[in-house]
Design a protein around this motif. Structure first.
Motif, PDB file in Angstrom:
ATOM      1  N   TYR A  19     -21.196  14.324  33.357  1.00  0.00           N
ATOM      2  CA  TYR A  19     -21.497  15.394  34.309  1.00  0.00           C
ATOM      3  C   TYR A  19     -21.680  16.683  33.514  1.00  0.00           C
ATOM      4  CZ  TYR A  19     -19.655  12.094  37.777  1.00  0.00           C
ATOM      5  OH  TYR A  19     -19.437  10.980  38.562  1.00  0.00           O
ATOM      6  N   TRP A  20     -22.830  17.321  33.672  1.00  0.00           N
ATOM      7  CA  TRP A  20     -23.143  18.560  32.951  1.00  0.00           C
ATOM      8  C   TRP A  20     -23.356  19.702  33.927  1.00  0.00           C
ATOM      9  CZ3 TRP A  20     -26.996  18.281  28.247  1.00  0.00           C
ATOM     10  CH2 TRP A  20     -26.437  17.485  27.242  1.00  0.00           C
ATOM     11  N   GLU A  21     -22.733  20.836  33.643  1.00  0.00           N
ATOM     12  CA  GLU A  21     -23.040  22.062  34.377  1.00  0.00           C
ATOM     13  C   GLU A  21     -23.857  22.969  33.455  1.00  0.00           C
ATOM     14  OE1 GLU A  21     -20.783  25.948  36.289  1.00  0.00           O
ATOM     15  OE2 GLU A  21     -19.858  23.962  36.610  1.00  0.00           O
ATOM     16  N   LEU A  22     -25.090  23.249  33.866  1.00  0.00           N
ATOM     17  CA  LEU A  22     -26.023  24.027  33.056  1.00  0.00           C
ATOM     18  C   LEU A  22     -26.197  25.427  33.620  1.00  0.00           C
ATOM     19  CD1 LEU A  22     -28.820  21.347  32.509  1.00  0.00           C
ATOM     20  CD2 LEU A  22     -26.980  21.959  30.936  1.00  0.00           C
ATOM     21  N   ARG A  23     -26.685  26.303  32.737  1.00  0.00           N
ATOM     22  CA  ARG A  23     -26.959  27.668  33.170  1.00  0.00           C
ATOM     23  C   ARG A  23     -28.056  28.261  32.303  1.00  0.00           C
ATOM     24  NH1 ARG A  23     -22.551  32.513  33.866  1.00  0.00           N
ATOM     25  NH2 ARG A  23     -23.884  33.906  35.040  1.00  0.00           N
ATOM     26  N   SER A  24     -28.869  29.120  32.885  1.00  0.00           N
ATOM     27  CA  SER A  24     -29.912  29.792  32.121  1.00  0.00           C
ATOM     28  C   SER A  24     -29.343  31.031  31.443  1.00  0.00           C
ATOM     29  CB  SER A  24     -31.072  30.194  33.036  1.00  0.00           C
ATOM     30  OG  SER A  24     -32.023  30.967  32.330  1.00  0.00           O
ATOM     31  N   LYS A  25     -29.858  31.339  30.264  1.00  0.00           N
ATOM     32  CA  LYS A  25     -29.466  32.567  29.581  1.00  0.00           C
ATOM     33  C   LYS A  25     -30.026  33.794  30.281  1.00  0.00           C
ATOM     34  CE  LYS A  25     -29.006  30.624  24.928  1.00  0.00           C
ATOM     35  NZ  LYS A  25     -29.495  30.675  23.537  1.00  0.00           N
ATOM     36  N   VAL A  26     -31.053  33.593  31.092  1.00  0.00           N
ATOM     37  CA  VAL A  26     -31.682  34.684  31.830  1.00  0.00           C
ATOM     38  C   VAL A  26     -31.051  34.761  33.209  1.00  0.00           C
ATOM     39  CG1 VAL A  26     -33.831  35.644  32.719  1.00  0.00           C
ATOM     40  CG2 VAL A  26     -33.838  34.337  30.580  1.00  0.00           C
ATOM     41  N   LYS A  27     -30.544  35.934  33.543  1.00  0.00           N
ATOM     42  CA  LYS A  27     -29.817  36.117  34.792  1.00  0.00           C
ATOM     43  C   LYS A  27     -30.705  35.826  35.999  1.00  0.00           C
ATOM     44  CE  LYS A  27     -26.743  39.484  36.984  1.00  0.00           C
ATOM     45  NZ  LYS A  27     -26.267  40.875  36.918  1.00  0.00           N
ATOM     46  N   ASN A  28     -30.162  35.072  36.943  1.00  0.00           N
ATOM     47  CA  ASN A  28     -30.826  34.741  38.214  1.00  0.00           C
ATOM     48  C   ASN A  28     -32.081  33.892  38.045  1.00  0.00           C
ATOM     49  OD1 ASN A  28     -28.903  36.262  39.687  1.00  0.00           O
ATOM     50  ND2 ASN A  28     -30.070  38.148  39.348  1.00  0.00           N
ATOM     51  N   ALA A  29     -32.308  33.344  36.856  1.00  0.00           N
ATOM     52  CA  ALA A  29     -33.460  32.468  36.668  1.00  0.00           C
ATOM     53  C   ALA A  29     -33.222  31.151  37.396  1.00  0.00           C
ATOM     54  CB  ALA A  29     -33.692  32.217  35.185  1.00  0.00           C
ATOM     55  N   LYS A  30     -34.309  30.584  37.948  1.00  0.00           N
ATOM     56  CA  LYS A  30     -34.189  29.323  38.667  1.00  0.00           C
ATOM     57  C   LYS A  30     -33.905  28.205  37.683  1.00  0.00           C
ATOM     58  CE  LYS A  30     -36.331  26.767  42.435  1.00  0.00           C
ATOM     59  NZ  LYS A  30     -37.524  26.645  43.308  1.00  0.00           N
ATOM     60  N   LEU A  31     -32.923  27.397  37.999  1.00  0.00           N
ATOM     61  CA  LEU A  31     -32.495  26.344  37.085  1.00  0.00           C
ATOM     62  C   LEU A  31     -33.239  25.057  37.419  1.00  0.00           C
ATOM     63  CD1 LEU A  31     -30.505  25.908  34.725  1.00  0.00           C
ATOM     64  CD2 LEU A  31     -28.861  25.051  36.403  1.00  0.00           C
ATOM     65  N   GLU A  32     -34.268  24.770  36.634  1.00  0.00           N
ATOM     66  CA  GLU A  32     -35.048  23.550  36.808  1.00  0.00           C
ATOM     67  C   GLU A  32     -35.243  22.895  35.446  1.00  0.00           C
ATOM     68  OE1 GLU A  32     -38.622  24.786  38.754  1.00  0.00           O
ATOM     69  OE2 GLU A  32     -37.742  24.587  40.755  1.00  0.00           O
ATOM     70  N   PRO A  33     -34.236  22.186  34.966  1.00  0.00           N
ATOM     71  CA  PRO A  33     -34.341  21.583  33.634  1.00  0.00           C
ATOM     72  C   PRO A  33     -35.460  20.556  33.563  1.00  0.00           C
ATOM     73  CG  PRO A  33     -32.387  20.771  34.798  1.00  0.00           C
ATOM     74  CD  PRO A  33     -32.948  21.886  35.621  1.00  0.00           C
ATOM     75  N   ASP A  34     -36.173  20.556  32.455  1.00  0.00           N
ATOM     76  CA  ASP A  34     -37.260  19.617  32.222  1.00  0.00           C
ATOM     77  C   ASP A  34     -36.681  18.202  32.111  1.00  0.00           C
ATOM     78  OD1 ASP A  34     -39.260  18.005  31.152  1.00  0.00           O
ATOM     79  OD2 ASP A  34     -40.086  19.616  29.913  1.00  0.00           O
ATOM     80  N   PRO A  35     -37.146  17.248  32.949  1.00  0.00           N
ATOM     81  CA  PRO A  35     -36.615  15.876  32.877  1.00  0.00           C
ATOM     82  C   PRO A  35     -36.735  15.262  31.487  1.00  0.00           C
ATOM     83  CG  PRO A  35     -37.923  16.166  34.864  1.00  0.00           C
ATOM     84  CD  PRO A  35     -38.114  17.407  34.045  1.00  0.00           C
ATOM     85  N   ASN A  36     -37.835  15.576  30.798  1.00  0.00           N
ATOM     86  CA  ASN A  36     -38.008  15.009  29.449  1.00  0.00           C
ATOM     87  C   ASN A  36     -36.924  15.500  28.500  1.00  0.00           C
ATOM     88  OD1 ASN A  36     -40.361  13.573  30.123  1.00  0.00           O
ATOM     89  ND2 ASN A  36     -41.628  15.399  29.837  1.00  0.00           N
ATOM     90  N   VAL A  37     -36.536  16.767  28.643  1.00  0.00           N
ATOM     91  CA  VAL A  37     -35.495  17.333  27.782  1.00  0.00           C
ATOM     92  C   VAL A  37     -34.161  16.660  28.066  1.00  0.00           C
ATOM     93  CG1 VAL A  37     -34.204  19.424  27.193  1.00  0.00           C
ATOM     94  CG2 VAL A  37     -36.676  19.543  27.564  1.00  0.00           C
TER      95      VAL A  37
END
Length: 597
Positions: free
Chosen positions: A483-501
């Motif tokens: 289980y991973w909790e991710l966050r963007s370094k850019v404030k309020n950026a939409k979190l949509e991780p690339d499936p390939n990544v």
């Protein structure tokens, strides 16, 4: 026992450190002699030693034990009211409760008043090291975020406290002025039992006195990051308090209200606007130095399972050195980091030989390759002075508070010596966290694998905030699930991780695990493809709150690296927002094993 010393005399403290790290064998022998001579008539030792006090009889007749072996004695003292001299000649003044996040159930560790004083002396030895290595650090005050938990009593009336609660509450209110002279946040606020109110007021007092903060931090890196996250959520309200000189209505705890009354005395719109300007920026990179410009360092434990938080702490730190001060546990304070300005990834701790009698159970270093349990193959136990560089050991401690040849459960690697005392790097807990077939993935293995995968997130401005794992056996073959909790370094950026990544992250973790695991993955016969489930922001706060409700504290809490608890799993599964599987099968040749170590 540690000789008396003046903690304000830097030269005397540094001289003491040189002495105790030079005369190690003599000190260790005298410590063991003192412990045995005091406690030889306890029921526990009588059963093994029959009055014999020599070191040879101690090693020959006394077994190496775990908590479950001594638990019956502790239960008799705690629940039945039997005297402390079952295990210790001095009265047990408190039972320290462990976090419970490593083994699932909190332990109760005996502590005497004398031992507590030794631990406080141990901690006070560190300040002179900071003064020696960091110029100007003594000119400011400390903003360390500490939190207590509500204490309880056993059936026989013995106090049950977390270690930090015990330390903080050992300071009598009449002597709290000493605390307040060197720290930004008043002792009254630090000892408030309401963690949320305490955290808010510690932050508020730190912001109001931002120019006085010379260093800041928390017990663990994870605790420090919780404070930063709390600041992100509450800075508008904090600015409002500063601008109006009016404390928020929901702060009702008398200790917090009285503590803040000393600082929140007049409106300060200029300071509020400055904080607002910094906190409103798109990125919080370097927020610590932007808010506390005179801070010289951040203090927090960043070794072992805390190592995964190093990139996050460094992201917020603004280039400040991150100092991992000392290594200890509820059972015993053990070592100091005598090179505080080393890189967090290079931290080693020097054992302080007067804190207890230390032995070391050798751990089979290549247990990953064989699949054997490292503590069952050879019970080779050596003295502190006999450990070997680059070997792995589990500490076995004998203390003044009634633990004898007690296995701590950590894995330490010898990195060298300071004078005649070994330096150890904290590797992890002596515990298999994941296993399906013949594979055994230890905490160290998992942390290394995730660290490799995290590198793939960097180009995409993503940060891994926290993680845990489990084995999913709901289908055949079973597979590792993270289980991973991710966050963007850019404030309020939409979190949509690339499936390939994320799929590449899954594969990288598998490639980083040992040959036994990778062989089990061949053709998906025994182990299925590794899976990552991304969870909502705040999911790991919910997980922490579950453990806090069971008696842990923010200061002591460590995210478990594997979970089996049904309530915990329900929290995580309810927060899942996306799932990713490894699309490739890792190679498994044995010759590749050591390239990942």
């Amino acid at each position: 026992m540690l000789p008396r010393f003046d903690p304000t005399n830097t030269e005397a403290c540094l001289s003491l450190l040189e002495d105790v790290t030079t005369n190690v064998k003599k000190i260790q022998d005298s410590v063991l002699e003192a412990i045995l001579s005091r406690n030889v008539q306890t029921e526990y030792l009588r059963g093994f030693l029959n009055g014999q006090l020599d070191k040879e009889s101690f090693k020959k007749n006394l077994p190496v034990v775990t908590y479950e072996d001594i638990r019956p004695y502790i239960d008799r003292i705690a629940n039945n009211g039997e005297p402390s001299n079952l295990i210790c000649d001095r009265p047990i003044s408190v039972l320290l409760t462990s976090s419970g996040t490593s083994g699932g159930v909190p332990k109760l560790i005996p502590l005497t008043t004398e031992d507590l004083k030794q631990r406080l002396s141990f901690a006070s030895l560190y300040r002179p090291l900071l003064y020696k290595h960091i110029e100007g650090i003594g000119e400011g005050k400390s903003l360390m975020f500490y939190f207590v938990t509500r204490e309880s009593e056993t059936a026989s009336g013995i106090l049950v406290r977390t270690l930090l609660t015990c330390v903080l509450k050992s300071i009598e209110p009449a002597n709290s002025y000493i605390w307040d002279q060197s720290r930004v946040s008043p002792h009254a606020i630090a000892t408030c039992a309401d963690t949320t109110q305490s955290m808010y007021c510690q932050l508020l007092s730190g912001l109001l006195q931002r120019d006085d903060v010379g260093r800041l931090g928390a017990t663990f890196a994870s605790s420090f990051l919780k404070v930063i996250k709390f600041l992100e959520d509450h800075w508008p309200e904090l600015c409002s308090n500063i601008r109006t000189a009016r404390l928020s209505d929901w702060i009702t705890d008398p200790q917090c209200v009285s503590g803040m009354g000393k600082f929140l005395t007049a409106p300060n719109p200029e300071l509020a606007s400055l904080i607002e300007q910094e906190c409103s920026k798109a990125s919080w990179e370097g927020i610590v130095t932007r808010l506390w410009p005179k801070a010289k360092c951040i203090e927090a434990v960043v070794t072992g399972t805390m190592a995964q938080y190093i990139p996050l702490v460094e992201f917020y730190s603004g280039g400040l050195p991150v100092i991992s001060t000392f290594y200890g546990s509820s059972e015993c304070f053990i070592g100091l980091n005598l090179n505080p300005l080393c890189k967090p990834c290079d931290v080693s701790y020097t054992i302080m030989p007067y804190m207890g009698y230390f032995e070391f159970l050798e751990v089979e270093k290549d247990h990953q390759e064989t699949g054997h349990d490292p503590v069952e193959k050879n019970h080779v136990v050596v003295d502190l002075v006999d450990v070997k560089v680059d070997h792995d050991y589990e500490p076995v401690v004998t203390t003044f508070s009634g633990l004898y040849r007690y296995r701590v459960g950590d894995v330490l690697r010898v990195t060298g010596f300071y004078n005649n005392t070994p330096n150890f790097r904290f590797v992890g807990r002596q515990k298999v966290v994941l296993s399906i077939d013949m594979d055994k993935t230890y905490e160290e293995d998992l942390l290394k694998a995730v660290a490799n995968a995290k590198l793939l997130l960097e180009p995409h401005d993503l940060m891994l905030m926290d993680f845990t794992s489990r084995v999913d056996s709901s289908s055949f073959p079973g597979h590792y699930l993270l289980y991973w909790e991710l966050r963007s370094k850019v404030k309020n950026a939409k979190l949509e991780p690339d499936p390939n990544v994320l799929e590449e992250c899954c594969f990288t973790i598998e490639e980083s695990l040992d040959a036994v695991y990778r062989k089990g993955r061949k053709n998906d016969k025994n182990i299925g493809p590794l899976e990552i489930k991304v969870v909502n922001p705040g999911a790991f706060d919910e997980l922490m709150n579950l453990f806090l409700s069971r008696g842990s504290s923010v200061s002591q809490y460590k995210t478990p690296r594997s979970v089996t608890n049904e309530e915990a799993l329900k929290i995580l599964e309810a927060n899942v927002v996306s799932k990713f599987l490894s699309r490739q099968t890792p190679s498994w040749e044995l010759h590749e094993l050591h390239s990942n170590r």
